[in-house]
Design a protein around this motif. Structure first.
Motif, PDB file in Angstrom:
ATOM      1  N   GLU A 262       0.823  -1.206   0.000  1.00 16.19           N
ATOM      2  CA  GLU A 262       0.000   0.000   0.000  1.00 16.19           C
ATOM      3  C   GLU A 262       0.862   1.262   0.000  1.00 16.19           C
ATOM      4  O   GLU A 262       1.952   1.293   0.567  1.00 16.19           O
ATOM      5  CB  GLU A 262      -0.940   0.011   1.201  1.00 16.19           C
ATOM      6  N   GLN A 263       0.314   2.315  -0.625  1.00 11.87           N
ATOM      7  CA  GLN A 263       0.949   3.628  -0.597  1.00 11.87           C
ATOM      8  C   GLN A 263       0.037   4.601   0.150  1.00 11.87           C
ATOM      9  O   GLN A 263      -1.152   4.702  -0.132  1.00 11.87           O
ATOM     10  CB  GLN A 263       1.191   4.170  -2.003  1.00 11.87           C
ATOM     11  N   LEU A 264       0.622   5.293   1.119  1.00 15.30           N
ATOM     12  CA  LEU A 264      -0.097   6.299   1.881  1.00 15.30           C
ATOM     13  C   LEU A 264       0.296   7.684   1.388  1.00 15.30           C
ATOM     14  O   LEU A 264       1.481   7.973   1.200  1.00 15.30           O
ATOM     15  CB  LEU A 264       0.210   6.185   3.379  1.00 15.30           C
ATOM     16  N   ASP A 265      -0.703   8.533   1.179  1.00 18.53           N
ATOM     17  CA  ASP A 265      -0.489   9.922   0.786  1.00 18.53           C
ATOM     18  C   ASP A 265      -1.100  10.825   1.843  1.00 18.53           C
ATOM     19  O   ASP A 265      -2.211  10.566   2.329  1.00 18.53           O
ATOM     20  CB  ASP A 265      -1.164  10.229  -0.551  1.00 18.53           C
ATOM     21  N   PHE A 266      -0.372  11.882   2.180  1.00 15.27           N
ATOM     22  CA  PHE A 266      -0.870  12.889   3.122  1.00 15.27           C
ATOM     23  C   PHE A 266      -0.732  14.249   2.455  1.00 15.27           C
ATOM     24  O   PHE A 266       0.383  14.689   2.150  1.00 15.27           O
ATOM     25  CB  PHE A 266      -0.077  12.839   4.431  1.00 15.27           C
ATOM     26  N   ALA A 267      -1.884  14.886   2.215  1.00 22.01           N
ATOM     27  CA  ALA A 267      -1.915  16.204   1.599  1.00 22.01           C
ATOM     28  C   ALA A 267      -2.336  17.214   2.658  1.00 22.01           C
ATOM     29  O   ALA A 267      -3.504  17.235   3.075  1.00 22.01           O
ATOM     30  CB  ALA A 267      -2.888  16.216   0.426  1.00 22.01           C
ATOM     31  N   LEU A 268      -1.390  18.036   3.106  1.00 21.34           N
ATOM     32  CA  LEU A 268      -1.657  19.108   4.056  1.00 21.34           C
ATOM     33  C   LEU A 268      -1.752  20.404   3.276  1.00 21.34           C
ATOM     34  O   LEU A 268      -0.840  20.750   2.512  1.00 21.34           O
ATOM     35  CB  LEU A 268      -0.556  19.185   5.108  1.00 21.34           C
TER      36      LEU A 268
END
Length: 279
Positions: A262-268
């Protein structure tokens, strides 16, 4: 990113100090052996929060031999409901070690952890020391010390903890450095004062599917209030937060337990998206 700890420390004299030493060594053995999360043996269980932080200090010092010196700080359990869930009445402060602090994008191997959990945070870099201070720290005072703001992942290892029993192990969370196994830092903004930190929205996706959202106000009302709590807690322990250190201020979104592949993305909001690939 997880790294083994190396047990070694000098003997101590008082019974309480001896118990602290045994507890720290026991934690090191638990991590080295990849053993499931379990309560302390009765002969070394911390008696109170102060002793639990003493164990944390000793555990971090042992772990630093393998993972590098402490270069940062973290807050866990910033939500009062989570504090009550584990039987505590305030958040938990912890340390981040040098070799476990990396830049995004990053990769982590699930097999290196008992059970990897990831959190989605606002990080600050300090531009000046925050030494022990009578009365603690205010939002305005810690703001003066912030050199930059960054999005971050926290990587932690709960070692398969049974969350139904954590209310009996709150002091262990303190002693076990709030489960921290590192952090991944994103874009660095020194013009952070142009941002309204409490209003920043953050969005989390796994393999492109959104799985959570939150905002800066979820961090104890304001990220700088979270930093003020942390600086005050560290001050009460007679310690100093140093210029150049990083502090991650709690998760905007509930913790995720990623699986290999899995790939986790965090967009702040206001920052480039950061990614973590789990192998």
């Amino acid at each position: 990113m997880t790294t083994s700890a190396s047990p070694a420390a000098s003997p101590r004299s008082s019974p309480a100090a001896s118990r602290v030493e045994r507890a720290a060594r026991w934690l090191v053995d638990q991590h080295l052996g990849r053993r499931p999360f379990a309560g302390f043996p009765a002969d070394c269980a911390p008696a109170d929060v102060g002793e639990a932080y003493a164990v944390q200090d000793a555990f971090v010092a042992m772990k630093a031999r393998a993972c590098g010196r402490p270069v940062g700080w973290k807050i866990a359990l910033s939500n009062p409901a989570m504090q009550r869930f584990v039987g505590l009445d305030e958040p938990v402060a912890g340390r981040i070690l040098q070799r476990q602090l990396v830049g995004a994008p990053a990769r982590a191997r699930a097999a290196d952890y008992g059970r990897l959990l990831v959190e989605f945070e606002i990080a600050v870099e300090l531009g000046e020391d925050l030494p022990p201070r009578a009365g603690g720290y205010s939002r305005s005072r810690v703001a003066e010390a912030v050199a930059a703001v960054r999005p971050a992942f926290e990587l932690a290892d709960d070692r398969g903890a049974d969350y139904r029993t954590l209310n009996a192990h709150g002091l262990q969370l303190v002693a076990d450095n709030a489960w921290n196994e590192g952090a991944v830092l994103g874009e660095r903004r020194t013009d952070w004062r142009r941002l309204e930190l409490a209003e920043l929205d953050g969005f989390v996706a796994i393999d492109g599917q959104q799985v959570g959202a939150g905002s800066g106000r979820d961090l104890m009302g304001h990220p700088l209030d979270a930093l003020a709590w942390l600086a005050s807690q560290v001050s009460r322990r007679g310690l100093t937060m140093r210029a150049g250190e990083v502090a991650i201020l709690g998760s905007l979104v509930t913790s995720k337990f990623p699986r290999p592949g899995e790939q986790l993305d965090f967009a702040l909001e206001g920052f480039d998206r950061i990614t973590l690939q789990v192998d």
